[in-house]
Design a protein around this motif. Structure first.
Motif, PDB file in Angstrom:
ATOM      1  N   THR A  68      -9.237   5.685  -0.711  1.00 47.70           N
ATOM      2  CA  THR A  68      -8.107   5.121  -1.388  1.00 47.70           C
ATOM      3  C   THR A  68      -8.381   3.707  -1.311  1.00 47.70           C
ATOM      4  O   THR A  68      -8.268   3.055  -2.466  1.00 47.70           O
ATOM      5  N   PHE A  69      -9.083   2.911  -0.520  1.00 47.49           N
ATOM      6  CA  PHE A  69      -9.057   1.505  -0.492  1.00 47.49           C
ATOM      7  C   PHE A  69     -10.626   1.262  -0.052  1.00 47.49           C
ATOM      8  O   PHE A  69     -10.795   0.763   1.118  1.00 47.49           O
ATOM      9  N   PRO A  70     -11.675   1.691  -0.895  1.00 49.27           N
ATOM     10  CA  PRO A  70     -13.158   1.343  -0.585  1.00 49.27           C
ATOM     11  C   PRO A  70     -13.508  -0.034  -0.280  1.00 49.27           C
ATOM     12  O   PRO A  70     -14.709  -0.306   0.354  1.00 49.27           O
ATOM     13  N   ASP A  71     -12.733  -0.912  -0.864  1.00 47.81           N
ATOM     14  CA  ASP A  71     -13.095  -2.232  -0.572  1.00 47.81           C
ATOM     15  C   ASP A  71     -12.591  -3.092   0.595  1.00 47.81           C
ATOM     16  O   ASP A  71     -12.884  -4.211   0.883  1.00 47.81           O
ATOM     17  N   ASP A  72     -11.699  -2.151   1.114  1.00 43.25           N
ATOM     18  CA  ASP A  72     -11.011  -2.935   2.302  1.00 43.25           C
ATOM     19  C   ASP A  72     -11.947  -2.742   3.506  1.00 43.25           C
ATOM     20  O   ASP A  72     -11.645  -2.011   4.404  1.00 43.25           O
ATOM     21  N   ARG A  73     -12.736  -3.709   3.605  1.00 43.91           N
ATOM     22  CA  ARG A  73     -13.653  -3.544   5.037  1.00 43.91           C
ATOM     23  C   ARG A  73     -12.877  -4.082   6.135  1.00 43.91           C
ATOM     24  O   ARG A  73     -13.287  -3.602   7.262  1.00 43.91           O
ATOM     25  N   ASN A  74     -11.658  -4.725   6.011  1.00 39.75           N
ATOM     26  CA  ASN A  74     -11.218  -5.156   7.325  1.00 39.75           C
ATOM     27  C   ASN A  74     -10.045  -4.163   7.758  1.00 39.75           C
ATOM     28  O   ASN A  74      -9.221  -4.765   8.500  1.00 39.75           O
ATOM     29  N   GLN A  75      -9.779  -3.106   7.079  1.00 38.85           N
ATOM     30  CA  GLN A  75      -8.582  -2.282   7.492  1.00 38.85           C
ATOM     31  C   GLN A  75      -7.370  -2.843   7.238  1.00 38.85           C
ATOM     32  O   GLN A  75      -6.458  -2.629   7.937  1.00 38.85           O
ATOM     33  N   ASP A  76      -7.174  -3.739   6.268  1.00 37.41           N
ATOM     34  CA  ASP A  76      -5.890  -4.303   6.133  1.00 37.41           C
ATOM     35  C   ASP A  76      -4.842  -3.199   5.621  1.00 37.41           C
ATOM     36  O   ASP A  76      -3.646  -3.355   6.144  1.00 37.41           O
ATOM     37  N   TRP A  77      -5.171  -2.014   5.064  1.00 36.42           N
ATOM     38  CA  TRP A  77      -4.396  -1.018   5.035  1.00 36.42           C
ATOM     39  C   TRP A  77      -3.556  -0.598   6.494  1.00 36.42           C
ATOM     40  O   TRP A  77      -2.399  -0.319   6.232  1.00 36.42           O
ATOM     41  N   LYS A  78      -4.444  -0.789   7.492  1.00 40.65           N
ATOM     42  CA  LYS A  78      -3.859  -0.280   8.683  1.00 40.65           C
ATOM     43  C   LYS A  78      -2.759  -1.117   9.158  1.00 40.65           C
ATOM     44  O   LYS A  78      -1.578  -0.718   9.537  1.00 40.65           O
ATOM     45  N   ARG A  79      -2.794  -2.386   9.042  1.00 40.69           N
ATOM     46  CA  ARG A  79      -1.945  -3.512   9.334  1.00 40.69           C
ATOM     47  C   ARG A  79      -0.514  -3.315   8.310  1.00 40.69           C
ATOM     48  O   ARG A  79       0.357  -3.370   9.109  1.00 40.69           O
ATOM     49  N   GLN A  80      -0.822  -3.026   7.332  1.00 40.75           N
ATOM     50  CA  GLN A  80       0.295  -2.714   6.440  1.00 40.75           C
ATOM     51  C   GLN A  80       1.154  -1.526   6.654  1.00 40.75           C
ATOM     52  O   GLN A  80       2.202  -1.384   6.601  1.00 40.75           O
ATOM     53  N   MET A  81       0.231  -0.388   7.045  1.00 44.82           N
ATOM     54  CA  MET A  81       0.777   0.817   7.223  1.00 44.82           C
ATOM     55  C   MET A  81       1.563   0.800   8.739  1.00 44.82           C
ATOM     56  O   MET A  81       2.947   1.556   8.830  1.00 44.82           O
ATOM     57  N   LEU A  82       1.187  -0.040   9.818  1.00 45.81           N
ATOM     58  CA  LEU A  82       1.931  -0.255  10.960  1.00 45.81           C
ATOM     59  C   LEU A  82       3.092  -0.875  10.497  1.00 45.81           C
ATOM     60  O   LEU A  82       4.009  -0.667  11.785  1.00 45.81           O
ATOM     61  N   HIS A  83       3.262  -1.524   9.557  1.00 43.49           N
ATOM     62  CA  HIS A  83       4.644  -2.261   9.276  1.00 43.49           C
ATOM     63  C   HIS A  83       5.445  -1.503   8.451  1.00 43.49           C
ATOM     64  O   HIS A  83       6.264  -2.392   7.741  1.00 43.49           O
ATOM     65  N   THR A  84       4.856  -0.345   7.879  1.00 43.13           N
ATOM     66  CA  THR A  84       5.885   0.492   7.185  1.00 43.13           C
ATOM     67  C   THR A  84       7.003   1.140   7.834  1.00 43.13           C
ATOM     68  O   THR A  84       7.037   1.721   8.775  1.00 43.13           O
ATOM     69  N   HIS A  85       8.189   1.004   7.134  1.00 44.78           N
ATOM     70  CA  HIS A  85       9.480   1.556   7.897  1.00 44.78           C
ATOM     71  C   HIS A  85      10.328   2.487   6.917  1.00 44.78           C
ATOM     72  O   HIS A  85      11.376   2.920   7.308  1.00 44.78           O
ATOM     73  N   SER A  86      10.015   2.999   5.716  1.00 53.48           N
ATOM     74  CA  SER A  86      10.513   3.853   4.720  1.00 53.48           C
ATOM     75  C   SER A  86       9.582   4.621   3.994  1.00 53.48           C
ATOM     76  O   SER A  86       8.501   4.414   3.960  1.00 53.48           O
ATOM     77  N   LEU A  87       9.955   5.947   3.606  1.00 53.14           N
ATOM     78  CA  LEU A  87       9.202   6.799   3.341  1.00 53.14           C
ATOM     79  C   LEU A  87       8.855   6.446   1.686  1.00 53.14           C
ATOM     80  O   LEU A  87       7.443   6.496   1.280  1.00 53.14           O
ATOM     81  N   ARG A  88       9.734   5.629   0.988  1.00 50.12           N
ATOM     82  CA  ARG A  88       9.291   4.963  -0.229  1.00 50.12           C
ATOM     83  C   ARG A  88       8.115   4.067  -0.185  1.00 50.12           C
ATOM     84  O   ARG A  88       7.257   4.110  -1.217  1.00 50.12           O
ATOM     85  N   ASP A  89       8.111   3.222   0.693  1.00 46.02           N
ATOM     86  CA  ASP A  89       7.171   2.365   0.869  1.00 46.02           C
ATOM     87  C   ASP A  89       5.783   3.028   1.272  1.00 46.02           C
ATOM     88  O   ASP A  89       4.930   2.677   0.945  1.00 46.02           O
ATOM     89  N   PHE A  90       5.994   4.124   2.096  1.00 47.51           N
ATOM     90  CA  PHE A  90       4.621   4.603   2.305  1.00 47.51           C
ATOM     91  C   PHE A  90       4.055   5.353   1.197  1.00 47.51           C
ATOM     92  O   PHE A  90       2.867   5.284   0.855  1.00 47.51           O
ATOM     93  N   GLN A  91       5.101   6.231   0.227  1.00 47.32           N
ATOM     94  CA  GLN A  91       4.709   6.754  -0.989  1.00 47.32           C
ATOM     95  C   GLN A  91       3.890   5.800  -1.903  1.00 47.32           C
ATOM     96  O   GLN A  91       2.893   6.137  -2.508  1.00 47.32           O
ATOM     97  N   ILE A  92       4.763   4.761  -2.086  1.00 47.01           N
ATOM     98  CA  ILE A  92       4.198   3.756  -3.105  1.00 47.01           C
ATOM     99  C   ILE A  92       2.908   3.013  -2.763  1.00 47.01           C
ATOM    100  O   ILE A  92       2.215   2.631  -3.607  1.00 47.01           O
ATOM    101  N   ASN A  93       3.096   2.554  -1.367  1.00 47.54           N
ATOM    102  CA  ASN A  93       1.840   1.770  -1.163  1.00 47.54           C
ATOM    103  C   ASN A  93       0.502   2.503  -0.717  1.00 47.54           C
ATOM    104  O   ASN A  93      -0.784   1.817  -0.825  1.00 47.54           O
TER     105      ASN A  93
END
Length: 380
Positions: free
Chosen positions: A35-60
């Motif tokens: 999904t995020f092939p250019d995300d070398r620093n795994q910023d997706w992981k930090r964002q996901m760990l701060h996700t608290h709703s289904l909508r945010d998970f689906q949209i992001n």
């Protein structure tokens, strides 16, 4: 609502804990790298760990993944009819069903882009037996349908699902997606099962079951893939049926279908929503016919709405002409499109076997046949 705990998706209050339970799973890592092939620093992981709703998970996370799938495995998604739906309004979407995951994901992508309420979507419990897939499914707002239940257990399960759907639509203002039949259409002949419609009314206890549709907004949905990415995987079951043999799924068949559906070639895709059909449902309800006949008429109504909204890509016309040894629709495709389809056909199918040949072509040709039947009915 503890009565739904065995089938429902996560509540928002459960989302972050669920994410922590799968954050280091290799399958999630692979999904996010895709999904995020250019995300070398795994910023997706930090964002996901701060996700608290289904909508945010689906949209992001789910929505960007869907866009990447379309980029890699299709020639694009188009849609129509969404301008006729209202924001902040829950609908019951009854859809033809081709692909395990993509059908609902594509619909939700269209709903999101049009500022409409996203769905909670039905999925068979046979598809989410692996712990990771079960968690991911609940994060993607899926509710489970028990497959293989019989007798008393089947009735109990159906009432539970019916009640959950009703609660979602009426009390939570949450749209719901369900297929027009149990499981995917293998042969491309999209037919609504009366049993699915009857299940939807089981929560309407003590009243005329058909009146249950008055309180919800029913919308038929047509999903059209130019190439079915799982066409070859559907053939063994079709061939077994043609030979009057019992078909037994292989151990990993559902998972293979899931993966092929996501990454297999699709070319163009179109989704059409037909609009609310409550007026037509009420006309059926007012007829002096028995309840079984009313459900039969409603099934046919939904069939016709889905067939009419189905976009017939060149592949469908090519298959129809090949199957029927005609050139009736030769003006709907060009030589290059026909050659590409024939190449795919020859690569996937034992073309010298007439039964295999017929079943593969019918998978693509049946939507043309169905739309022809509507046109014949509407002729003066």
């Amino acid at each position: 609502m503890h009565t739904f705990d065995t089938i429902r998706p996560f509540y928002d209050s459960e989302v972050n804990k669920a994410i922590h339970s799968i954050i280091d799973d290799p399958m999630l890592q692979a999904m996010m790298m895709f999904t995020f092939p250019d995300d070398r620093n795994q910023d997706w992981k930090r964002q996901m760990l701060h996700t608290h709703s289904l909508r945010d998970f689906q949209i992001n996370f789910i929505y960007p993944g869907l866009k990447k799938v379309l980029e890699k495995s299709s020639d694009g998604l188009s849609y129509s009819g969404f301008e006729n739906l209202e924001p902040n309004t829950a609908y019951l979407f009854i859809s033809n069903h081709r692909d395990i995951i993509l059908d609902t994901s594509l619909l939700n992508g269209c709903l999101y882009e049009n500022g409409l309420v996203l769905t909670t979507s039905a999925i068979g419990d046979n598809l989410v037996k692996k712990p990771f897939l079960n968690t991911l499914s609940k994060l993607n707002r899926n509710f489970t349908i028990e497959r293989g239940a019989q007798g008393r257990r089947l009735l109990e399960s159906s009432i539970q699902v019916s009640s959950y759907i009703r609660n979602s639509l009426i009390h939570e203002n949450r749209s719901v997606w369900t297929a027009q039949r149990e499981g995917r259409s293998k042969d491309g002949n999209d037919l609504t099962q009366k049993g699915v419609l009857k299940m939807l009314t089981l929560s309407h206890l003590g009243k005329n079951p058909f009146d249950a549709f008055k309180e919800i907004k029913v919308v038929p949905v047509s999903i059209s893939y130019e190439y079915d990415p799982t066409d070859i995987l559907k053939l063994p079951e079709l061939l077994a049926k043609a030979r009057d043999e019992k078909y037994i799924k292989s151990e990993n068949e559902d998972f293979l279908n899931l993966l092929r559906g996501i990454m297999g070639t699709k070319k163009h895709i179109h989704i059409h929503v037909s609009g609310v059909i409550n007026d037509e449902i009420e006309e059926i309800n007012q007829k002096e016919i028995n309840l079984s006949e009313k459900f039969a008429e409603l099934s046919l109504l939904i069939d016709h709405k889905i067939w009419k909204g189905y976009k017939l890509w060149p592949s469908k016309y090519i298959a129809f002409d090949l199957l029927n040894e005609t050139d009736r629709y030769s003006d709907r495709y060009n030589a290059e499109e026909k050659e590409a389809f024939l190449q795919r056909f020859k690569e996937k199918v034992q073309t010298e076997d007439p039964v295999t040949r017929e079943n593969f072509l019918a998978m693509y040709a049946n939507p043309v046949k169905n739309k022809e039947s509507i046109q014949m009915i509407n002729q003066p």
